[in-house]
Design a protein around this motif. Sequence first.
Motif, PDB file in Angstrom:
ATOM      1  N   ILE A 487       0.829  -1.215   0.000  1.00 59.98           N
ATOM      2  CA  ILE A 487       0.000   0.000   0.000  1.00 59.98           C
ATOM      3  C   ILE A 487       0.857   1.256   0.000  1.00 59.98           C
ATOM      4  CG2 ILE A 487      -0.234   0.206   2.511  1.00 59.98           C
ATOM      5  CD1 ILE A 487      -3.184   0.911   2.024  1.00 59.98           C
ATOM      6  N   TRP A 488       2.141   1.113   0.343  1.00 56.05           N
ATOM      7  CA  TRP A 488       3.043   2.272   0.266  1.00 56.05           C
ATOM      8  C   TRP A 488       3.152   2.789  -1.179  1.00 56.05           C
ATOM      9  CZ3 TRP A 488       7.463   1.972  -2.762  1.00 56.05           C
ATOM     10  CH2 TRP A 488       7.846   0.688  -3.172  1.00 56.05           C
ATOM     11  N   GLN A 489       2.993   1.863  -2.147  1.00 51.44           N
ATOM     12  CA  GLN A 489       3.035   2.281  -3.550  1.00 51.44           C
ATOM     13  C   GLN A 489       1.818   3.140  -3.904  1.00 51.44           C
ATOM     14  OE1 GLN A 489       4.618  -1.107  -6.227  1.00 51.44           O
ATOM     15  NE2 GLN A 489       3.803  -2.174  -4.417  1.00 51.44           N
ATOM     16  N   TRP A 490       0.665   2.858  -3.255  1.00 48.84           N
ATOM     17  CA  TRP A 490      -0.521   3.694  -3.474  1.00 48.84           C
ATOM     18  C   TRP A 490      -0.263   5.120  -3.019  1.00 48.84           C
ATOM     19  CZ3 TRP A 490      -5.544   0.542  -1.986  1.00 48.84           C
ATOM     20  CH2 TRP A 490      -5.759  -0.425  -2.966  1.00 48.84           C
ATOM     21  N   LYS A 491       0.443   5.261  -1.915  1.00 46.59           N
ATOM     22  CA  LYS A 491       0.743   6.600  -1.397  1.00 46.59           C
ATOM     23  C   LYS A 491       1.574   7.386  -2.408  1.00 46.59           C
ATOM     24  CE  LYS A 491       3.179   8.931   2.354  1.00 46.59           C
ATOM     25  NZ  LYS A 491       4.065   8.767   3.526  1.00 46.59           N
ATOM     26  N   LEU A 492       2.616   6.743  -2.961  1.00 48.50           N
ATOM     27  CA  LEU A 492       3.453   7.422  -3.949  1.00 48.50           C
ATOM     28  C   LEU A 492       2.671   7.730  -5.222  1.00 48.50           C
ATOM     29  CD1 LEU A 492       6.792   5.402  -3.605  1.00 48.50           C
ATOM     30  CD2 LEU A 492       6.127   7.524  -2.463  1.00 48.50           C
ATOM     31  N   PHE A 493       1.846   6.772  -5.673  1.00 44.83           N
ATOM     32  CA  PHE A 493       1.059   6.982  -6.886  1.00 44.83           C
ATOM     33  C   PHE A 493       0.044   8.107  -6.682  1.00 44.83           C
ATOM     34  CE2 PHE A 493      -2.485   6.104  -9.746  1.00 44.83           C
ATOM     35  CZ  PHE A 493      -1.824   5.913 -10.951  1.00 44.83           C
ATOM     36  N   ASP A 494      -0.545   8.157  -5.495  1.00 49.12           N
ATOM     37  CA  ASP A 494      -1.509   9.211  -5.170  1.00 49.12           C
ATOM     38  C   ASP A 494      -0.871  10.586  -5.287  1.00 49.12           C
ATOM     39  OD1 ASP A 494      -3.855  10.387  -4.400  1.00 49.12           O
ATOM     40  OD2 ASP A 494      -3.705   9.853  -2.285  1.00 49.12           O
ATOM     41  N   PHE A 495       0.333  10.712  -4.759  1.00 49.44           N
ATOM     42  CA  PHE A 495       1.012  12.007  -4.831  1.00 49.44           C
ATOM     43  C   PHE A 495       1.410  12.341  -6.266  1.00 49.44           C
ATOM     44  CE2 PHE A 495       4.565  14.949  -4.539  1.00 49.44           C
ATOM     45  CZ  PHE A 495       4.070  15.872  -3.636  1.00 49.44           C
ATOM     46  N   LEU A 496       1.828  11.317  -7.017  1.00 49.10           N
ATOM     47  CA  LEU A 496       2.207  11.548  -8.407  1.00 49.10           C
ATOM     48  C   LEU A 496       1.023  12.056  -9.229  1.00 49.10           C
ATOM     49  CD1 LEU A 496       4.379  11.229 -10.642  1.00 49.10           C
ATOM     50  CD2 LEU A 496       3.527   8.910 -10.995  1.00 49.10           C
ATOM     51  N   GLN A 497      -0.179  11.521  -8.956  1.00 47.21           N
ATOM     52  CA  GLN A 497      -1.360  11.885  -9.736  1.00 47.21           C
ATOM     53  C   GLN A 497      -2.033  13.160  -9.246  1.00 47.21           C
ATOM     54  OE1 GLN A 497      -2.494  10.217 -12.560  1.00 47.21           O
ATOM     55  NE2 GLN A 497      -0.517   9.209 -12.357  1.00 47.21           N
ATOM     56  N   HIS A 498      -2.063  13.366  -7.921  1.00 48.23           N
ATOM     57  CA  HIS A 498      -2.879  14.448  -7.362  1.00 48.23           C
ATOM     58  C   HIS A 498      -2.101  15.451  -6.511  1.00 48.23           C
ATOM     59  CE1 HIS A 498      -5.519  10.771  -7.682  1.00 48.23           C
ATOM     60  NE2 HIS A 498      -6.131  11.603  -8.502  1.00 48.23           N
ATOM     61  N   GLN A 499      -0.775  15.242  -6.355  1.00 48.23           N
ATOM     62  CA  GLN A 499       0.069  16.111  -5.530  1.00 48.23           C
ATOM     63  C   GLN A 499      -0.386  16.156  -4.073  1.00 48.23           C
ATOM     64  OE1 GLN A 499      -0.840  17.362  -8.890  1.00 48.23           O
ATOM     65  NE2 GLN A 499       0.959  16.078  -9.206  1.00 48.23           N
ATOM     66  N   ASN A 500      -1.022  15.101  -3.631  1.00 50.37           N
ATOM     67  CA  ASN A 500      -1.387  14.965  -2.223  1.00 50.37           C
ATOM     68  C   ASN A 500      -1.603  13.478  -1.928  1.00 50.37           C
ATOM     69  OD1 ASN A 500      -4.212  14.242  -2.837  1.00 50.37           O
ATOM     70  ND2 ASN A 500      -4.474  16.416  -3.346  1.00 50.37           N
ATOM     71  N   PHE A 501      -1.893  13.191  -0.652  1.00 51.70           N
ATOM     72  CA  PHE A 501      -2.099  11.802  -0.245  1.00 51.70           C
ATOM     73  C   PHE A 501      -3.546  11.562   0.190  1.00 51.70           C
ATOM     74  CE2 PHE A 501       2.276  13.061   1.015  1.00 51.70           C
ATOM     75  CZ  PHE A 501       2.988  12.278   0.120  1.00 51.70           C
ATOM     76  N   ASP A 502      -4.461  12.357  -0.322  1.00 55.17           N
ATOM     77  CA  ASP A 502      -5.839  12.325   0.173  1.00 55.17           C
ATOM     78  C   ASP A 502      -6.498  10.961  -0.005  1.00 55.17           C
ATOM     79  OD1 ASP A 502      -5.447  14.928   0.810  1.00 55.17           O
ATOM     80  OD2 ASP A 502      -6.755  15.773  -0.725  1.00 55.17           O
ATOM     81  N   ILE A 503      -6.342  10.349  -1.180  1.00 56.10           N
ATOM     82  CA  ILE A 503      -7.039   9.079  -1.439  1.00 56.10           C
ATOM     83  C   ILE A 503      -6.419   7.946  -0.630  1.00 56.10           C
ATOM     84  CG2 ILE A 503      -7.590   7.376  -3.215  1.00 56.10           C
ATOM     85  CD1 ILE A 503      -7.768   9.617  -5.222  1.00 56.10           C
ATOM     86  N   SER A 504      -5.089   7.835  -0.657  1.00 57.60           N
ATOM     87  CA  SER A 504      -4.442   6.763   0.102  1.00 57.60           C
ATOM     88  C   SER A 504      -4.685   6.917   1.594  1.00 57.60           C
ATOM     89  CB  SER A 504      -2.946   6.732  -0.202  1.00 57.60           C
ATOM     90  OG  SER A 504      -2.355   8.000   0.040  1.00 57.60           O
ATOM     91  N   ASN A 505      -4.697   8.166   2.086  1.00 58.85           N
ATOM     92  CA  ASN A 505      -5.003   8.389   3.503  1.00 58.85           C
ATOM     93  C   ASN A 505      -6.451   8.040   3.818  1.00 58.85           C
ATOM     94  OD1 ASN A 505      -2.428   9.264   3.931  1.00 58.85           O
ATOM     95  ND2 ASN A 505      -2.925  11.409   4.201  1.00 58.85           N
ATOM     96  N   GLU A 506      -7.354   8.385   2.903  1.00 62.86           N
ATOM     97  CA  GLU A 506      -8.775   8.134   3.144  1.00 62.86           C
ATOM     98  C   GLU A 506      -9.074   6.647   3.262  1.00 62.86           C
ATOM     99  OE1 GLU A 506     -13.178   8.985   1.126  1.00 62.86           O
ATOM    100  OE2 GLU A 506     -11.362   9.704   0.144  1.00 62.86           O
ATOM    101  N   ILE A 507      -8.417   5.832   2.422  1.00 62.01           N
ATOM    102  CA  ILE A 507      -8.650   4.384   2.492  1.00 62.01           C
ATOM    103  C   ILE A 507      -8.313   3.864   3.880  1.00 62.01           C
ATOM    104  CG2 ILE A 507      -7.889   2.152   1.605  1.00 62.01           C
ATOM    105  CD1 ILE A 507      -7.357   3.604  -1.080  1.00 62.01           C
TER     106      ILE A 507
END
Length: 701
Positions: A487-507
């Motif tokens: 799931i750490w990869q989701w955090k990096l991908f989230d920032f790459l796509q949206h410049q924040n960690f909102d989605i990965s944090n929300e999950i």
Amino acid sequence: MNQLSFQYPLWYILFCLLAGLLFAALLYYKDKLYRQQAKYVRLGLAALRFLSVFIISALLLSPLLRRTRNEIQKPVLVLALDNSMSAGLGMGKSDQEVFNKDWNQLIDRFRDKFQVVPISFGQSVRDSVSFDHLDKSSNISAPLEWAFDQYGDQNLGAVVLATDGIFNEGVSPLYASESQKIPIFSVGLGDTIQKKDLTIKRALANQIVYLNDLFTVQADIGAFQFEGSNATVSIAHVEGDKVQTLKSENISINQNQFFKTLTFQIPATSPGIQHYRISVSRLSGENTYSNNQFDLFTQVLDSRIKVLMLAKSPHPDIAAIKYALESNKNYEVTVSMADEFKGNIKDYGFLVLHQIPDKNTSANTNKLLNDITTSKLPRLIVIGGQTDLNRLNQFQDILRIDNSGQSANDVQAIYNQAFLQFTTSDLLKTSIGQFVPLQAPFGNYKKGPNAQVLLQQKIGQVQTDYPLLVFGESNGARSAILCAEGIWQWKLFDFLQHQNFDISNEIVTKSVQYTSTKSDQRKFRVKSARSLFPENEAIIFDAELYNDNFELINEPEVALSIRNSKNQEFTFQFNRQDRAYHLDAGVLAPGKYTFTGTTKFNDKTLTAKGDFTVKALQLELSETTADHNLLRSLSQQSGGQFFKSNQLIALGDSLEKLPTLKPILFEQTLTDPLLNLKWIFALLFLLLATEWFLRRYLGGY
């Protein structure tokens, strides 16, 4: 101008002529019955038959009638009036009456010539004229955006914006208008001369604090033309009619244009919504005393949830989950390797088990697992390559994974739209399927009877019903199971796509929040949309009623009673919505309220209670000096002009000469099938009826 065209080549009309001639010749040249008739009779009957057949066959060619219509579109003139409190405070009563009259005359002046659209704005945009100046906030960009959205693709000629230039919501109107090429004529309301005043310009505090913690309250104090004076700033706790001063500080005003920021450290001693009031003493000669106090509301939570993360070994997932949890102030996170943990499980309120139970479980981990089972603490289980799946299947009955090998699948997430246990953001629903794959054990997945799946697995291009993130209750403990690591990869991908960690944090946070919440066994529930409402926002309630099988129903009526601190009661009736209930109670005056919902089901009266607070908005009192320079810049940038409030006649003259306020002539081409013309059928009927009548009259059939 009308034009006839066919959907087939025009020379096909020759076949229609031949068909008409053929039918006419067969009937009136060969038929002996009509040879004895006069020649003109036979020619007349033949002509009737020829025309009938020709018209019918020509209609088979699908003829179209094209006609051109000219339409004049009046130019659109939007007249936007600021109805906020600050705009009203800056004008005297007599000046305001004169302006209101001139504004209505401006509307009437152009009503016949232009498409005049009068609107009012403040905290919202309304398609009507209001002069009461009761709006508690100002959003000057809102009427401009509204005008561009509603009439930008039409003949929008100009926008007239009457305001004091003070805005405390939305973006600057300069940004809202820079992409448009519509002239904005601004009318300056209010007074640009700063008055002698002592004011609390702004006050800030944390919206959420924790019981027994100290939190900071910041107050910005401003003064004009009070050099050499002294004042006292105090902060008090307000509970009903009881006002308890907590701290005070004296300030010396050492210049005419004075500004100072004060900070107070306040203890959070009571849970719930707490009301604090910052006050500054009154000085003689102030323009107004209405801005000498400022009310703040803070939600005090009982305590944080202490989260214990136990892991088999170090892993980047642990840091990602810890970061997501610590982004929410409700969680206090401790991380430990399972083999090294020496503490007491009962000191924590939630557990995160990363690849626990593992394949090489130590004695200490075995003891921990036994303690976890007996503690019945809510937990999040993350499955990985080191997880002992056989022991995991024995540890809980929410999900069973039968895996005979050591392999893993790369799986992407599919959001399960049927999941209703808690809500997630629309961005999560639409974006999670694009996130990078995680590594899930290869095997056969079997859900337990009470399992609720939020995310499912997509293996390659195949969408499966295998769970990726599943919730349930096992042995009296709520659990969430993430069936993959990475799931750490989701955090990096989230920032790459949206410049924040909102989605990965929300999950993570939504999963932990739901799992850590105690199961609500009440059959009747009523809740407000939030605990703290601003006074300009409608109070929203939702209610749920369950039968003995805990199925959602909404057949019985549900009533709601709201009481304020003065024991005044307001009664409402819920509306049915889907299988639940919904109520919009409208706006209420600032203060504390309690509510009681009641319904009758199976001859039993059920009740549900709660409370909420409505806070006063003081945005319009912190700044009352009009900003006409902003309006001048806005008009200059857009190609319009600035006028004072007593120059509406001159404004009207300028609008008369404005080149963009001109009607537009549109040429519209309309195409209709000739079959739609009723007179064609009337003509056919007349031709055929006349021919039939004459044939009968002459003894034919």
